[in-house]
Design an enzyme around this catalytic site. Sequence first.
Site, PDB file in Angstrom:
ATOM      1  N   ASP A 168     -10.119   5.797  14.342  1.00 57.86           N
ATOM      2  CA  ASP A 168     -10.596   5.741  12.954  1.00 57.86           C
ATOM      3  C   ASP A 168     -10.213   4.444  12.239  1.00 57.86           C
ATOM      4  OD1 ASP A 168     -12.278   7.004  11.207  1.00 57.86           O
ATOM      5  OD2 ASP A 168     -10.682   7.979  10.076  1.00 57.86           O
ATOM      6  N   LYS A 177       0.840  -1.191   0.000  1.00 57.63           N
ATOM      7  CA  LYS A 177       0.000   0.000   0.000  1.00 57.63           C
ATOM      8  C   LYS A 177       0.875   1.241   0.000  1.00 57.63           C
ATOM      9  CE  LYS A 177      -4.008   1.917   2.465  1.00 57.63           C
ATOM     10  NZ  LYS A 177      -4.917   1.742   3.621  1.00 57.63           N
TER      11      LYS A 177
END
Length: 404
Positions: A265, A137
């Site tokens: 989050d 990523k």
Amino acid sequence: MSGSTKQKKKHLKAVRPKLRLFRAKEPLFSVFMWGINHSISELSHVNIPVMLMPDDFKAYTKTRVDNHMFNKENMPSHFKFKEYCPIVFRNLRERFGIDDEIYLLSLTKNCPLDTEPVGRSGGSRALVSYDKKLFIKTMQKEQVAEMHRILKEYHQYIVERHADTLLPQYLGMYRITINDSETYLLVVRNVFSPRLKIHRKYDLKGSTVARQASDKERAKGLPTYKDNDFLSNGQLIQVGEEKRKKLMEMIQADTEFLSSLHLMDYSLLVGIHDCTATDHDCNDSFDNDVDNDVDDDEDEDSPGSGNASVPTPPDSPVVVSPPPIFTGSLDPAFEHFGIKCSDQCPRAEIYFVALIDILTHYGVKKRTAQAAKTVKHGAGAEISTVKPDQYARRLLEFVEKIIE
């Protein structure tokens, strides 16, 4: 006539070691594959320390290659490869049961493939290794800084838990520079199995405000559904009392750890494999006959003849086979995050459960977002942006209701 004889001098041309050329669809990943190969080769000559030192968490290695004559179809003529905390990540790979040779093979045998991001993308690009074992990523600078901030505590937590955790398994972090453009890459273990198809996928935060998949998302082949979708579908994770107790203990320990680092989050990723589906197996999509993007080459202009001086010999030829056919037993090498459903489950399922996207610090930006959402939705609304301890508690309470 002189009795002396002239002896002919032999001019021997030095034979250079064969070098590996990494042909990818773009220069970034040619360099990435080259860098991984070089890194693992270098690490193989480094003694494994008995214990990690504070400096290991600040360390890095840098390799620069300058070679104007090199074949630009394969790799750029100038590039830099930086690996962060190589000894630390090697230690983490070992604790996660991933051998460096397997890591090398997964990332360099063939070029990584673009894939749908798991969780939120945030503008990041996601790729999967050709054997589907690892995710790569792209990262933002802020995420790199956050990784450095938490890495020592993360490593210690993995040690204390004996790697028995649902946290992301971070395996390596790198920076690649091509034409003054920097790209940061993070390698993690794939949550899902490379040999079992995922039929439904959920990204859960324990929040109900605007937490449903959009129409655009639903139109995808494998949509990522959210909290409200999970509830409206009547979905449950049915694993039985013993597995439920262990799963809840892990989630509680992991979320408390994240809260202690002021992280929030993040999501609980849930993938569901339907054992009764006809498209049960992924092995038919495992491509072992793709054009091999890694060639051995004796090109005089290969990288390593520039500043780097790092010729990397090729490995012995390796025959790569698809993973073994799934026969009903979960293999930690392929289904590390997999949990079988209980006998009471109306449909035979395998759940893949893990925490993802943990690198968000509750700083000024998140505090501002929380204030704005509170004004918009009201103080009692279950918005996703809340303080870390509240975030952890709310996710835990949501998960308690959906696991049986």
